[in-house]
Design a protein around this motif. Structure first.
Motif, PDB file in Angstrom:
ATOM      1  N   VAL A  60      37.929  37.899  54.902  1.00  0.00           N
ATOM      2  CA  VAL A  60      38.444  37.775  53.492  1.00  0.00           C
ATOM      3  C   VAL A  60      37.108  38.081  52.536  1.00  0.00           C
ATOM      4  CG1 VAL A  60      40.410  36.268  54.027  1.00  0.00           C
ATOM      5  CG2 VAL A  60      37.834  35.357  53.429  1.00  0.00           C
ATOM      6  N   ARG A  61      37.543  38.782  51.147  1.00  0.00           N
ATOM      7  CA  ARG A  61      36.473  39.033  50.448  1.00  0.00           C
ATOM      8  C   ARG A  61      36.393  37.422  49.348  1.00  0.00           C
ATOM      9  NH1 ARG A  61      35.999  44.525  47.308  1.00  0.00           N
ATOM     10  NH2 ARG A  61      33.786  44.125  46.517  1.00  0.00           N
ATOM     11  N   THR A  62      35.379  36.965  49.052  1.00  0.00           N
ATOM     12  CA  THR A  62      35.055  35.998  48.380  1.00  0.00           C
ATOM     13  C   THR A  62      34.861  36.334  46.727  1.00  0.00           C
ATOM     14  OG1 THR A  62      32.461  36.252  48.724  1.00  0.00           O
ATOM     15  CG2 THR A  62      33.921  34.744  50.420  1.00  0.00           C
ATOM     16  N   ALA A  63      34.945  35.356  46.017  1.00  0.00           N
ATOM     17  CA  ALA A  63      34.931  35.776  44.549  1.00  0.00           C
ATOM     18  C   ALA A  63      33.626  36.402  44.255  1.00  0.00           C
ATOM     19  CB  ALA A  63      34.824  34.077  43.869  1.00  0.00           C
ATOM     20  N   ASP A  64      32.409  36.152  44.786  1.00  0.00           N
ATOM     21  CA  ASP A  64      31.284  37.054  44.597  1.00  0.00           C
ATOM     22  C   ASP A  64      31.184  38.375  45.375  1.00  0.00           C
ATOM     23  OD1 ASP A  64      30.962  36.640  47.153  1.00  0.00           O
ATOM     24  OD2 ASP A  64      29.030  35.236  47.066  1.00  0.00           O
ATOM     25  N   VAL A 115      44.799  41.082  56.785  1.00  0.00           N
ATOM     26  CA  VAL A 115      44.720  40.291  55.548  1.00  0.00           C
ATOM     27  C   VAL A 115      44.784  41.195  54.386  1.00  0.00           C
ATOM     28  CG1 VAL A 115      43.584  38.849  54.020  1.00  0.00           C
ATOM     29  CG2 VAL A 115      43.705  38.274  56.686  1.00  0.00           C
ATOM     30  N   VAL A 116      45.729  41.213  53.482  1.00  0.00           N
ATOM     31  CA  VAL A 116      45.808  42.000  52.389  1.00  0.00           C
ATOM     32  C   VAL A 116      45.692  40.691  51.213  1.00  0.00           C
ATOM     33  CG1 VAL A 116      47.422  43.244  51.000  1.00  0.00           C
ATOM     34  CG2 VAL A 116      47.474  43.375  53.481  1.00  0.00           C
ATOM     35  N   GLN A 117      44.792  41.033  50.204  1.00  0.00           N
ATOM     36  CA  GLN A 117      44.276  40.445  49.123  1.00  0.00           C
ATOM     37  C   GLN A 117      45.025  41.064  48.020  1.00  0.00           C
ATOM     38  OE1 GLN A 117      39.924  40.285  49.631  1.00  0.00           O
ATOM     39  NE2 GLN A 117      40.188  38.256  49.806  1.00  0.00           N
ATOM     40  N   GLU A 118      45.830  40.099  47.241  1.00  0.00           N
ATOM     41  CA  GLU A 118      46.577  40.610  45.860  1.00  0.00           C
ATOM     42  C   GLU A 118      45.888  40.092  45.041  1.00  0.00           C
ATOM     43  OE1 GLU A 118      50.855  39.663  43.746  1.00  0.00           O
ATOM     44  OE2 GLU A 118      50.403  39.030  46.041  1.00  0.00           O
ATOM     45  N   VAL A 119      45.573  41.130  43.984  1.00  0.00           N
ATOM     46  CA  VAL A 119      44.868  40.835  42.805  1.00  0.00           C
ATOM     47  C   VAL A 119      45.785  40.230  41.651  1.00  0.00           C
ATOM     48  CG1 VAL A 119      43.375  41.653  41.038  1.00  0.00           C
ATOM     49  CG2 VAL A 119      43.013  42.299  43.401  1.00  0.00           C
ATOM     50  N   VAL A 120      45.636  39.042  40.974  1.00  0.00           N
ATOM     51  CA  VAL A 120      46.457  38.727  40.013  1.00  0.00           C
ATOM     52  C   VAL A 120      45.661  38.656  38.792  1.00  0.00           C
ATOM     53  CG1 VAL A 120      48.013  36.911  39.218  1.00  0.00           C
ATOM     54  CG2 VAL A 120      47.773  37.412  41.643  1.00  0.00           C
ATOM     55  N   THR A 169      42.279  36.180  42.949  1.00  0.00           N
ATOM     56  CA  THR A 169      42.750  36.912  44.331  1.00  0.00           C
ATOM     57  C   THR A 169      43.584  35.885  45.079  1.00  0.00           C
ATOM     58  OG1 THR A 169      40.667  36.288  45.497  1.00  0.00           O
ATOM     59  CG2 THR A 169      40.779  38.327  44.362  1.00  0.00           C
ATOM     60  N   LYS A 170      44.584  36.541  45.770  1.00  0.00           N
ATOM     61  CA  LYS A 170      45.416  35.685  46.438  1.00  0.00           C
ATOM     62  C   LYS A 170      45.780  36.398  47.725  1.00  0.00           C
ATOM     63  CE  LYS A 170      49.889  35.806  45.828  1.00  0.00           C
ATOM     64  NZ  LYS A 170      51.013  35.207  44.842  1.00  0.00           N
TER      65      LYS A 170
END
Length: 401
Positions: free
Chosen positions: A291-295, A382-387, A397-398
């Protein structure tokens, strides 16, 4: 360091070539590959020993893999060197009044578990000289507040079983050049440990993962326990369970079956291991657990439940073994005699003799619920959705599996 690097290179070449010959089932090719590896290790150790011959600093020698031997180990190797130098080594080894110390096998096991995480994770024990070992099949046994009855005694004793350590034999050939004998006990110990380590690694990891139970341990991917039909000594493979997602609900449901003991009681599951092929790790497990973190950085091996991933080339592609590592028992040690034997069956090189070490033991899952054989061919990344939060102007990110 050059010689140490060469040893590592030889070991890696040996593993690759030996893996190929084992798959082909050619015993002569396996023996030849093992002989080539032994020759490479001999040359490296001989060259290194010549450089270090004047060194008496035990710290420096230890950094090169040369152990400071115990008195019992020194006596054993000195006797072995004398026997190997004799005109009739077979008789001389038979007449030896000392046996291989347990500490030698312990040192081999320490090296194995340091370098091979699967062997470090399981219940791996040195059972030298033991014929049978009593193991607990139910994880824990509870005292019961009630009158003492035959049923209670039956239930308590039913949680243990005897494991025959002499069921299976793992033989390792050790070609010893005469020049090796001139180096003395410490260097001979290093050579013997290196050869035994590779021989054990080769035989153990394959058996722990895929062993059929016929003249070998029972693998994690096999069915065990009451009611299992064993044909010709071969235990049947577990049916694969599809694992297409690592979301908390799917993964938790998969692991929930491990909470049931063979006698129907519940047990606590605090963590599991996941054993996968290296290719599957990079193409399936890593994309599904990174997963990609906030930073902006990535974090890998993120599971909804504590999971240690172990890569093993012995696991078939599109498969994963997930389970309780401490519920696999593997015991290996020398036989009661604990002796190296002379063998004239194989002659790999000129001016050397070939010796044989026989190791006895057995391994098996302690219960059928401890391991799951999963089909991960359809595992999704894993797919990260940007909200976009328009009110506050922030981006979140979700993660979606």
């Amino acid at each position: 360091m050059k010689n140490l690097d060469k040893v590592k290179q030889e070991q890696e070449k040996f593993r690759q070539k030996l893996a190929e010959t084992v798959k082909e089932g050619d015993e002569e090719a396996v023996a030849q590959a093992f002989g080539e590896f032994a020759q490479g290790v001999q040359e490296s150790i001989l060259a290194e020993a010549q450089e270090m011959m004047q060194c008496t600093d035990t710290t420096v020698l230890a950094s090169r893999g040369v152990r400071q031997l115990t008195g019992e180990e020194t006596k054993y190797y000195q006797k072995a060197i004398e026997a190997m130098r004799s005109s009739n080594p077979k008789q001389a080894l038979t007449d030896m009044d000392v046996v291989m110390p347990k500490t030698v096998i312990d040192a081999v096991f320490d090296d194995l578990t340091d370098k091979h995480p699967l062997l470090d994770a399981i219940g791996f024990q040195n059972t030298s000289g033991m014929i049978e070992m009593l193991v607990n099949t139910g994880t824990k046994q509870l005292a019961t507040w009630s009158p003492l009855t035959a049923e209670i005694v039956k239930e308590l004793t039913g949680g243990f079983k005897k494991v025959n350590m002499g069921l299976n034999k793992l033989s390792a050939f050790i070609p010893v050049a005469k020049a090796m004998l001139d180096l003395g006990p410490a260097w001979l110990d290093r050579y013997v440990r290196t050869i035994l380590q590779e021989a054990l690694y080769l035989g153990l990891e394959e058996a722990i993962v895929n062993g059929t139970g016929k003249d070998q341990p029972i693998g994690m991917n096999r069915q065990v326990g009451d009611g299992v039909t064993v044909t010709g000594g071969v235990y049947p493979e577990k049916a694969t369970v599809p694992l297409n997602s690592l979301d908390p609900v799917t993964y938790g449901t998969l692991l929930s079956g491990m909470t049931i003991t063979p006698n129907g009681h519940y047990r606590t599951v605090e963590s599991v291991v996941m054993i996968v092929n290296p290719n599957d790790y990079l193409t399936k497990i890593m994309p599904a657990t990174t997963v990609r973190t906030a930073d902006g950085t990535y974090t890998r091996d993120v599971f909804p439940f504590p999971t240690t991933v172990i890569q093993s080339v012995q696991v078939p592609e599109n498969r994963a073994i997930i389970g309780l590592a401490d519920r696999y028992f593997m015991g290996v040690g020398t036989g009661k005699s604990g002796k190296i034997e002379y063998s004239d069956e194989y002659h790999f090189l000129e001016d050397e003799r070939v010796y044989l070490v026989k190791l006895y033991g057995h391994g098996e899952p302690l219960d059928n619920n401890a391991f799951v054989y999963a089909d991960i061919s359809g595992l999704k990344p894993v797919v990260q959705e940007v909200v976009v939060n328009e009110v506050k102007g922030t981006v979140k990110t979700k993660e979606q599996a």
